[in-house]
Design a protein around this motif. Sequence first.
Motif, PDB file in Angstrom:
ATOM      1  N   PRO A   1      33.241  29.134-106.696  1.00 41.20           N
ATOM      2  CA  PRO A   1      34.439  28.401-106.255  1.00 41.20           C
ATOM      3  C   PRO A   1      34.259  27.755-104.880  1.00 41.20           C
ATOM      4  O   PRO A   1      34.773  26.670-104.628  1.00 41.20           O
ATOM      5  N   LEU A   2      33.496  28.387-104.003  1.00 45.60           N
ATOM      6  CA  LEU A   2      33.314  27.878-102.635  1.00 45.60           C
ATOM      7  C   LEU A   2      32.616  26.525-102.598  1.00 45.60           C
ATOM      8  O   LEU A   2      32.909  25.679-101.761  1.00 45.60           O
ATOM      9  N   THR A   3      31.666  26.309-103.501  1.00 46.51           N
ATOM     10  CA  THR A   3      30.954  25.025-103.508  1.00 46.51           C
ATOM     11  C   THR A   3      31.444  24.129-104.644  1.00 46.51           C
ATOM     12  O   THR A   3      31.021  22.981-104.748  1.00 46.51           O
ATOM     13  N   ARG A   4      32.338  24.666-105.500  1.00 45.87           N
ATOM     14  CA  ARG A   4      32.819  23.905-106.651  1.00 45.87           C
ATOM     15  C   ARG A   4      34.097  23.130-106.325  1.00 45.87           C
ATOM     16  O   ARG A   4      34.170  21.929-106.544  1.00 45.87           O
ATOM     17  N   ASP A   5      35.095  23.838-105.755  1.00 42.66           N
ATOM     18  CA  ASP A   5      36.418  23.221-105.599  1.00 42.66           C
ATOM     19  C   ASP A   5      36.365  22.037-104.642  1.00 42.66           C
ATOM     20  O   ASP A   5      36.908  20.976-104.946  1.00 42.66           O
ATOM     21  N   VAL A   6      35.750  22.229-103.486  1.00 45.01           N
ATOM     22  CA  VAL A   6      35.442  21.106-102.586  1.00 45.01           C
ATOM     23  C   VAL A   6      33.916  21.022-102.540  1.00 45.01           C
ATOM     24  O   VAL A   6      33.271  21.894-101.975  1.00 45.01           O
ATOM     25  N   PRO A   7      33.337  20.006-103.192  1.00 45.17           N
ATOM     26  CA  PRO A   7      31.865  19.986-103.315  1.00 45.17           C
ATOM     27  C   PRO A   7      31.175  19.556-102.020  1.00 45.17           C
ATOM     28  O   PRO A   7      30.476  18.550-101.969  1.00 45.17           O
ATOM     29  N   TRP A   8      31.354  20.339-100.970  1.00 46.96           N
ATOM     30  CA  TRP A   8      30.839  19.938 -99.650  1.00 46.96           C
ATOM     31  C   TRP A   8      29.317  19.925 -99.589  1.00 46.96           C
ATOM     32  O   TRP A   8      28.725  19.086 -98.917  1.00 46.96           O
ATOM     33  N   VAL A   9      28.665  20.855-100.340  1.00 44.35           N
ATOM     34  CA  VAL A   9      27.196  20.860-100.320  1.00 44.35           C
ATOM     35  C   VAL A   9      26.666  19.556-100.923  1.00 44.35           C
ATOM     36  O   VAL A   9      25.747  18.933-100.404  1.00 44.35           O
ATOM     37  N   THR A  10      27.306  19.150-102.024  1.00 35.34           N
ATOM     38  CA  THR A  10      26.861  17.938-102.706  1.00 35.34           C
ATOM     39  C   THR A  10      27.079  16.700-101.827  1.00 35.34           C
ATOM     40  O   THR A  10      26.198  15.842-101.724  1.00 35.34           O
ATOM     41  N   TRP A  11      28.252  16.626-101.177  1.00 29.21           N
ATOM     42  CA  TRP A  11      28.498  15.463-100.304  1.00 29.21           C
ATOM     43  C   TRP A  11      27.566  15.477 -99.099  1.00 29.21           C
ATOM     44  O   TRP A  11      27.151  14.430 -98.613  1.00 29.21           O
ATOM     45  N   LEU A  12      27.216  16.684 -98.648  1.00 29.03           N
ATOM     46  CA  LEU A  12      26.249  16.786 -97.547  1.00 29.03           C
ATOM     47  C   LEU A  12      24.884  16.254 -97.997  1.00 29.03           C
ATOM     48  O   LEU A  12      24.196  15.545 -97.251  1.00 29.03           O
ATOM     49  N   MET A  13      24.507  16.599 -99.241  1.00 32.79           N
ATOM     50  CA  MET A  13      23.243  16.086 -99.783  1.00 32.79           C
ATOM     51  C   MET A  13      23.262  14.558 -99.833  1.00 32.79           C
ATOM     52  O   MET A  13      22.285  13.898 -99.473  1.00 32.79           O
ATOM     53  N   PHE A  14      24.394  13.993-100.267  1.00 32.55           N
ATOM     54  CA  PHE A  14      24.505  12.529-100.306  1.00 32.55           C
ATOM     55  C   PHE A  14      24.440  11.942 -98.899  1.00 32.55           C
ATOM     56  O   PHE A  14      23.844  10.886 -98.680  1.00 32.55           O
TER      57      PHE A  14
END
Lengths: 108, 162
Positions: free
Chosen positions: B41-54
């Motif tokens: 849930p921590l990386t799913r609900d707000v996908p901050w890791v993914t946006w950081l990767m972008f």
Amino acid sequence: MRGIQNSLSELEREGVRPVAISVDTPDESAALCRKAGYTYTFLSDPNADAIRRYDLLHQRGGPDEKDIARPAEFLVDASGVVRWRNLTEDLRKRATPEDILQGAQLLQ
Amino acid sequence: MNRQEKAPAPVKRGWNWRIWTGFLLAVAAVPAYFLFFTRFPLTRDVPWVTWLMFAVAGWLLWVGVGRAFANSGVYRGKIAGPILAVLSLGAAVFFGYATLYASRQLPEAVSAPRVGEKAPDFTLADTRGSVVAMSTLLSEPMPGMEGQKPRGLLLVFYRGYW
């Protein structure tokens, strides 16, 4: 659903019986349970009768424009009354086991 | 007299690794989210890791393409750079569309049973094909509860197709 399997013993301790419902056939659900190791009850509603009665029908929401259920969770007490529910607005976000166990405190 | 211009010595231009790393990072971000980060849930609900990767991918591409144009004698990538940058941007746009728009197109369920209302009864087949009623699920003893009836049911409606 993985979260529910992982917290099955906590749910059982609270006297909560999990029941998953979808339009998948019994064979499809059995295959999912085998593959994912789910041991709780999975029910099959291929014509979406129960799903319609709960107003959870997502028309043409599935592949091939098939009618399916939108995600939702309910806690129903022993007399059949809803004590807690979660209607997500985003199908990526489901109730966590913590949310559900907190909701279980509302059961009589 | 003709002034003879000396032809520039053919130098081997350096591999512009920033462009390729940025591109691979942007393309990997999408499956990494749906196959891995949605599990928490921590990386799913707000996908901050993914946006950081972008964000990191965008910065690498920006610097890499900048070098390819400003210093093209040293760095390669004047052609590949813009192409890979556009493809990376496409991956980010697709991800934004999938997580900010597509996954929110759910029916409202205005008549779904509310707290305090009776849950509609149902009779459905389980995975062995036996027909089960909601009342049976409420009255049958639970496993792991020493013959006690459940205090309640957790009904989980899901999309299916697994």
